[in-house]
Design an enzyme around this catalytic site. Structure first.
Site, PDB file in Angstrom:
ATOM      1  N   GLY A 109     -14.518 -19.677   7.676  1.00  0.00           N
ATOM      2  CA  GLY A 109     -14.283 -19.223   9.050  1.00  0.00           C
ATOM      3  C   GLY A 109     -13.335 -18.050   9.081  1.00  0.00           C
ATOM      4  N   ASN A 110     -12.816 -17.744  10.257  1.00  0.00           N
ATOM      5  CA  ASN A 110     -11.801 -16.699  10.358  1.00  0.00           C
ATOM      6  C   ASN A 110     -10.840 -17.022  11.503  1.00  0.00           C
ATOM      7  OD1 ASN A 110     -12.778 -15.322  12.873  1.00  0.00           O
ATOM      8  ND2 ASN A 110     -14.606 -15.039  11.581  1.00  0.00           N
ATOM      9  N   TYR A 111      -9.830 -16.203  11.677  1.00  0.00           N
ATOM     10  CA  TYR A 111      -8.751 -16.515  12.620  1.00  0.00           C
ATOM     11  C   TYR A 111      -9.035 -16.110  14.067  1.00  0.00           C
ATOM     12  CZ  TYR A 111      -5.662 -17.555   8.681  1.00  0.00           C
ATOM     13  OH  TYR A 111      -5.085 -18.110   7.583  1.00  0.00           O
ATOM     14  N   SER A 112     -10.231 -15.659  14.384  1.00  0.00           N
ATOM     15  CA  SER A 112     -10.504 -15.234  15.762  1.00  0.00           C
ATOM     16  C   SER A 112     -10.283 -16.393  16.739  1.00  0.00           C
ATOM     17  CB  SER A 112     -11.949 -14.741  15.862  1.00  0.00           C
ATOM     18  OG  SER A 112     -12.297 -14.580  17.218  1.00  0.00           O
TER      19      SER A 112
ATOM     20  N   ALA B  58     -16.096 -12.254  16.015  1.00  0.00           N
ATOM     21  CA  ALA B  58     -15.774 -11.951  14.620  1.00  0.00           C
ATOM     22  C   ALA B  58     -16.802 -12.704  13.782  1.00  0.00           C
ATOM     23  CB  ALA B  58     -14.367 -12.418  14.300  1.00  0.00           C
TER      24      ALA B  58
END
Ligand code: C5P
Length: 400
Positions: free
Chosen positions: A208-211, A276
């Site tokens: 995943g990512n931090y969005s 993102a």
């Protein structure tokens, strides 16, 4: 102008509450659907029976309806509204609103409302002039509320000065004027992608990512408040969309987001690609949880995800507008400009994760907007809701 609009009419305990009956009548005559929320003190001045007869809806005053025990949801009510009008607004309620003291249904609903809020103060001249009232009104103005200034004249105390609630006809006019100007996206359909995507590794793990989704949700809300019908295609986030004109389609992976976006885009006038999106998906997804091995380290093989913005850029019809985002750690302008052209975007919003207060997870952002002619506009660091307004202003300008 107000036909079919949902209006919450908040009534506080002041002698001017009798004028709210006329105001309610005017809203109803103009075709609006009105839900009255009255403070306990308001009921000392005007009876709920009068108000419910005119509005055709039970009046809400308490958090719970005593005989049924059902809960009146201020959150649902805040979502339902196209506008909230508090008339009369007493010094006490103004103070509570300015400071977030949510001890009654009216203030709680105000704090939950996404719609524009109009406040028509009514009180004695000295109360109105008092620095604490003026400070609270100034705070409410700064929060983006519309203050309908009281008029000067004879007050209930028989003193003469500023503090009379504005006449119902003029309050109606202020709300109508707002809708005449403020609904510049009415009739438009806008798609927004927001949040991160998740690429499954095994049944319990993902890439995943931090969005946080905050920027995309702010854009969706800005569009909805200005009258657009919004399809918000959202990856997994912890925030909620709070407007009745936002239809949220929840997705998880980039492929799911791609499919939802490609199917919604033909029916839209514009799309803002704020998500993102993971560039890669896991090729060797493990159907069972990967176990810790003593000697071997598992290898995760990746494959390319579809580029959603580029896919929409290729499908774009004449008259459709496509907006992208670029989060760049270096060579921002050059990289963003390259993406703008490669993905056939109409403009791109550049932000940098390196900058304090900008990019992922923060409540603020600092952006530069670059268009196809190479013109760029730089904006100051501000709240993401105000950044959303700047972006949508540029979008509207380009659609004209
Ligand atoms: O990831 P990249 O920097 O290329 O993203 C630029 C723009 O393209 C963003 O608006 C993003 O939402 C969009 N994008 C997309 N699908 C991808 C990658 C990016 O829609 N697979």
């Amino acid at each position: 102008m107000l036909a079919g609009k949902h209006i919450i009419l908040g009534i506080c305990g002041g002698i001017a509450a009798y004028k709210s009956v006329y105001l309610l009548r005017l809203f109803v005559k103009a075709g609006a659907e009105v839900q009255v929320v009255i403070t306990p003190a308001g009921k000392e001045f005007i009876t709920p029976v009068t108000l419910s007869s005119l509005s055709g809806k039970p009046v809400i005053s308490e958090f719970f309806t005593a005989n049924t025990g059902s809960w009146n949801s201020h959150v649902d009510l805040g979502l339902w509204a196209d506008a909230m009008v508090i008339a009369p607004a007493t010094a006490s309620t103004i103070g509570k609103m300015a400071n977030g003291i949510a001890d009654n249904m009216l203030v709680t609903t105000y704090l939950s409302a996404k719609a524009p809020v109009f406040i028509a103060p009514a009180m004695d001249l000295d109360m109105f002039a008092h620095p604490s009232t003026q400070r609270n009104l100034q705070l409410l103005r700064e929060y983006g509320n519309h203050i309908i200034e009281p008029a000067s004249g004879e007050l209930a105390s028989h003193l003469v000065g500023k503090g009379r609630m504005e006449e119902p006809e003029n309050i109606l006019k202020a709300v109508e004027e707002f809708f005449a100007q403020g609904q510049d996206l009415a009739g438009l359909k806008i798609m927004v992608t927001a949040g991160p995507t998740r690429e499954k590794i095994d049944p319990v793990r993902y890439i995943g990512n931090y969005s946080s989704g905050k920027m995309g949700y702010a854009i969706a809300e800005e569009c909805a408040v200005r009258g657009a019908e919004v399809t918000l295609i959202s990856g997994p986030v912890s925030i909620k969309a709070r407007h009745h004109r936002i239809n949220v389609v929840y997705v998880e992976s980039a492929q799911e987001m791609h499919d939802a976006a490609v199917s919604a885009f033909p029916g839209c006038d514009a799309a803002v690609m704020c998500a993102a999106v993971a560039d890669y998906a896991v090729e060797n997804y493990a159907a069972h949880k990967i176990k810790r091995e003593h000697d071997e380290v598992p290898v995760i093989r990746l494959r390319k995800n579809p580029d959603i913005a580029a896919a929409l850029g290729a499908m774009k019809r004449k008259g459709q507008l496509l907006v992208g985002f670029a989060l760049e750690t270096d060579n921002g302008v050059a990289n963003a400009t390259e993406k703008l052209h490669r993905k056939h975007l109409d403009f791109i919003v550049l932000n940098s994760p390196n900058e304090p207060g900008a990019g992922f997870m923060t409540d603020t952002n600092r952006v530069t907007i670059i268009d196809r002619d190479g013109a760029s506009r730089e904006y100051e660091l501000k709240d993401k809701r105000l950044v959303a307004r700047d972006i949508i202003d540029v979008m509207k300008e380009m659609m004209e």
